[in-house]
Design a protein around this motif. Structure first.
Motif, short mmCIF file in Angstrom:
data_model
loop_
_atom_site.label_atom_id
_atom_site.label_comp_id
_atom_site.label_asym_id
_atom_site.label_seq_id
_atom_site.Cartn_x
_atom_site.Cartn_y
_atom_site.Cartn_z
N ASP A 233 -25.50 -12.41 -1.96
CA ASP A 233 -25.31 -12.70 -0.48
C ASP A 233 -24.03 -13.08 -1.16
N THR A 234 -22.82 -12.82 -0.67
CA THR A 234 -21.01 -13.55 -0.67
C THR A 234 -20.55 -13.80 0.46
N ASN A 235 -19.24 -14.10 0.03
CA ASN A 235 -18.26 -13.78 1.60
C ASN A 235 -16.69 -13.85 0.59
N LEU A 236 -15.74 -12.90 1.63
CA LEU A 236 -14.82 -11.99 1.09
C LEU A 236 -14.07 -13.39 2.37
N TRP A 237 -13.24 -14.34 1.19
CA TRP A 237 -12.55 -15.53 1.89
C TRP A 237 -11.10 -15.25 1.82
N ILE A 238 -10.84 -15.10 2.68
CA ILE A 238 -9.07 -14.53 2.94
C ILE A 238 -8.08 -15.56 3.67
N GLU A 239 -7.56 -16.70 2.49
CA GLU A 239 -6.45 -17.06 3.24
C GLU A 239 -7.35 -18.31 4.49
N GLY A 240 -8.12 -18.77 4.73
CA GLY A 240 -9.25 -19.56 5.61
C GLY A 240 -9.93 -19.22 6.33
N MET A 241 -10.07 -17.85 5.96
CA MET A 241 -11.21 -17.05 6.78
C MET A 241 -11.99 -16.37 5.91
N ALA A 242 -12.98 -16.05 6.68
CA ALA A 242 -14.03 -14.94 5.74
C ALA A 242 -14.81 -13.69 6.64
N ALA A 243 -15.28 -13.09 6.07
CA ALA A 243 -16.55 -12.05 5.99
C ALA A 243 -17.73 -12.22 5.49
N LYS A 244 -19.36 -12.59 5.58
CA LYS A 244 -20.19 -12.56 5.15
C LYS A 244 -20.27 -10.94 4.87
N LEU A 245 -21.00 -11.08 3.85
CA LEU A 245 -21.11 -9.43 2.60
C LEU A 245 -22.46 -10.20 1.57
N SER A 246 -22.96 -9.24 2.02
CA SER A 246 -24.67 -8.43 0.97
C SER A 246 -24.32 -7.48 0.04
N ALA A 247 -24.11 -8.16 -1.39
CA ALA A 247 -23.62 -7.08 -2.31
C ALA A 247 -24.95 -7.02 -3.16
N PRO A 248 -25.80 -5.39 -3.12
CA PRO A 248 -27.24 -5.58 -3.34
C PRO A 248 -26.72 -5.06 -4.72
N ALA A 249 -28.62 -5.10 -5.23
CA ALA A 249 -28.16 -5.21 -6.77
C ALA A 249 -28.10 -3.33 -7.57
N HIS A 250 -27.16 -3.62 -8.23
CA HIS A 250 -26.29 -2.85 -8.83
C HIS A 250 -25.98 -1.63 -7.60
N SER A 251 -24.61 -2.36 -7.48
CA SER A 251 -23.81 -1.96 -6.03
C SER A 251 -22.80 -1.61 -6.77
#
Length: 479
Positions: free
Chosen positions: A455-473
Motif C-alpha cells: 500500500d502506498t501513496n502518490l504524493w504530489i506537492e502536498g496532496m496524495a492519493a492512496k494506492l495499492s500495488a498488488p504483488a507482481h503488478s
C-alpha cells in the motif's frame, strides 16, 4: 501472501510555496487508474478513480511515490518496436482478421499508441535468409533494389504508418554490409568494413533512404551499425569507437548532408549499456564527428556479463553529452520457450528497463520484434526469442504476453513530446516514472515486482492519493 500495510496520516494542512503551483492550475483532484495484476489475471483493467487529499510532510513509515511537476526533464520522442523481416513474414502468414487485430493492437486508436518503427537494412538474424540490395561486387550500386522488402516488410511498415499518422517515427539499422565489402568476405561472424568501401557503404545508406521515401515511408533516422562490438553467428560487423567515428565524420555524415538529409537523426553505438560511456566519449570527442550525430543508441543485453542492467552508465553519458538524446534501440527476452509465454517475468523485464531507462534520461524507446511466430522466429541462425505478441501461423491463434501489457502501461498513455517529471520512491520494491503530456495530463507508472502487496501513496506537492500495488503488478495513474 504477505501484505505490507503502511498507514498514512495527514500531517498539517499547510502547502509550501512550490506545492501551490500545480494544484492552483489543476483543480481536478481525482485520477484514473489502470492496472495489470498477474495474480488476478487482470490486464490493463480500468480500476476507476482515486482521490487526492491534503497530505503534509510524509513520515518515513509512509510508503510514497513523490512527483514534483516543477521539475521537468527530457522530452519523449516516442515508443515503439521493430518491424523486421520475421515480424512482417509472420504477419502476412496470418488470416486477414488477425492481421487487422495485431496492427490495431499496436498502432490503432485503442491500441498501445506505438509511434516508432525500426527496421533492418540488409538481412539480420530475424530474416529467413541472408540478403542485400545489390548484386555481387557492384561497387557502383547501380543494381540497388529493395524489391526483397516489398513482399512483407514495406507493406507492414506502411500499415503501421497509416494508423500512426503525423507522429510516425521510422529509423533503420544495418547488421552487415554485403560480404564483398568486408574483411572476412562474409555477412556473418563479424569482420570489418574494408577501408576501400567506406564511401560505397555510405552511399548505400543514401540509396536505402531514397528508395523507402520513394515508397512514401519518411525516414526519421538511422543508426551507424547494429551492435558494432559483437561477432555473432548472424549478420554482424565490427567497428572500434575510432572506426565508427571516422566513418561517420569522413563518409556517412558528409554524404547524408550532401544529399539533403541533414535532418536525419544519426545515432551512434547501438549496442549495450556496458560500453556506452566509453563509446560516446571516444566517438563524439571530436567536434567534427559529433556534429553529425544526434543521439546515442543502446541495447539491454549487458547482463551476459553482469548480474544487473547498468542503468547508471546512461546517467554519465547524458551528463557528458546533454545535446544528444539517448535512444533505447533494442531489447528482448532470448531463448524462446512457447510454454513460458504467459509468465509475468517477461513483462517485469520490460517494466524494469523502461522505467529505469526513462528515469536516466532516455528519450526514444524501441522494443525488438513486434511479432514472432510459434517458434520465436523466423530466424535463419536459430536465435529464437520472445516478443510482445506471438502468433501461431499454423492455427492462426494470437498470444499477448505480459511484455505487451507492461510496455502498454507507458506507451498507451504517454504521448510523443511529453516531458518526464521528477519522480522518486521511498520504497525499493516500487519503481516509478512520471511524464506530463502536452495537454498538462500527468501520467505516473508504478511497478511492484515483489511477492508482497504494497500500500502506498502518490504524493504530489502536498496532496496524495492512496494506492495499492498488488504483488507482481504494474499500474498507470492518470491525473
Amino acid at each position: 501472501m504477505k501484505r505490507l500495510i503502511v498507514s498514512c496520516f495527514v500531517v498539517g494542512l499547510a502547502f509550501n510555496a512550490n506545492a501551490q503551483n500545480y494544484w492552483k492550475k489543476n483543480t481536478g483532484k481525482t485520477a484514473k487508474v489502470f492496472l495489470t495484476n498477474s495474480a488476478a489475471n487482470e490486464k490493463m483493467v480500468d480500476k476507476g478513480t482515486v482521490k487526492f487529499e491534503k497530505f503534509g510532510q510524509p513520515k518515513e513509515t509512509d510508503a510514497c511515490i513523490f512527483v514534483d511537476p516543477d521539475f521537468k526533464y527530457q522530452k519523449l520522442i516516442g515508443i515503439g518496436g521493430a518491424i523486421t523481416d520475421a515480424s512482417a513474414e509472420t504477419f502476412y502468414k496470418l488470416p486477414k482478421d488477425k492481421q487487422k487485430e495485431i496492427i490495431e493492437a499496436y498502432y490503432g486508436k485503442n491500441g498501445l499508441g506505438y509511434t516508432v518503427v525500426r527496421t533492418n537494412m540488409n538481412s539480420c538474424d530475424f530474416s529467413s535468409d541472408s540478403y542485400t540490395y545489390v548484386q555481387e561486387n557492384d561497387n557502383t550500386l547501380k543494381s540497388f533494389n529493395v524489391a526483397h522488402d516489398e513482399k512483407y516488410k514495406i507493406p507492414m511498415i506502411k500499415e503501421a504508418q497509416k494508423l500512426i499518422g503525423k507522429d510516425f517515427t521510422f529509423y533503420f539499422s544495418p547488421w552487415s554490409p554485403p560480404a564483398w565489402m568486408k574483411s572476412n568476405k562474409n555477412m556473418l561472424k563479424g569482420g570489418r568494413l574494408e577501408n576501400a568501401f567506406y564511401q560505397t557503404w555510405a552511399d548505400y545508406y543514401i540509396k536505402f533512404i531514397k528508395e523507402y521515401e520513394k515508397r512514401g515511408i519518411n525516414v526519421w533516422g538511422l543508426t551507424v551499425q547494429n551492435e558494432p562490438m559483437a561477432t555473432q553467428s548472424w549478420e554482424s560487423c565490427i567497428y572500434s569507437a575510432e572506426e565508427e567515428g571516422e566513418f561517420l565524420k569522413n563518409n556517412l555524415g558528409p554524404t547524408l548532408w550532401k544529399n539533403g538529409f541533414k535532418d536525419k537523426k544519426v545515432m551512434i553505438w547501438d549496442h549495450n549499456r556496458d560500453l556506452i560511456y566509453q563509446r560516446a566519449t571516444t566517438t563524439l570527442g571530436d567536434p567534427e564527428t559529433s556534429k553529425y550525430a544526434s543521439g546515442i543508441g543502446y541495447h539491454w543485453y549487458e547482463t551476459w556479463n553482469n548480474k544487473t542492467q547498468l542503468f547508471d552508465n546512461l546517467t554519465e553519458t547524458q551528463r557528458a553529452f546533454p545535446d544528444k538524446f539517448l535512444a533505447f534501440t533494442e531489447g528482448c527476452k532470448e531463448q524462446f520457450d512457447m510454454s513460458k509465454i504467459y509468465e509475468v517475468s517477461l513483462g517485469e523485464l520490460y517494466g524494469r528497463n523502461m522505467i529505469n531507462d526513462f528515469n536516466k534520461g532516455t528519450a526514444l524507446w524501441t522494443d525488438w520484434n513486434v511479432l514472432l511466430d510459434e517458434t520465436g522466429g523466423p530466424n535463419h541462425v536459430g536465435n529464437f526469442c520472445f516478443a510482445p505478441i506471438i502468433a501461431d501461423t499454423k492455427t492462426g491463434e494470437v498470444h499477448y504476453t505480459y511484455e505487451y501489457y507492461y510496455v502498454g502501461h507507458v506507451s498507451k498513455f504517454v504521448k510523443p513530446n511529453a516531458r518526464r517529471i521528477g519522480t522518486s520512491s521511498n520504497r525499493a520494491a516500487l519503481t516509478s516514472t512520471t511524464f506530463m503530456n502536452e495537454n498538462g495530463q500527468l501520467v505516473t507508472v508504478i511497478m511492484n515486482d515483489t511477492d508482497n502487496i504494497i500500500d502506498t501513496n502518490l504524493w504530489i506537492e502536498g496532496m496524495a492519493a492512496k494506492l495499492s500495488a498488488p504483488a507482481h503488478s504494474i499500474q498507470t495513474v492518470i491525473l
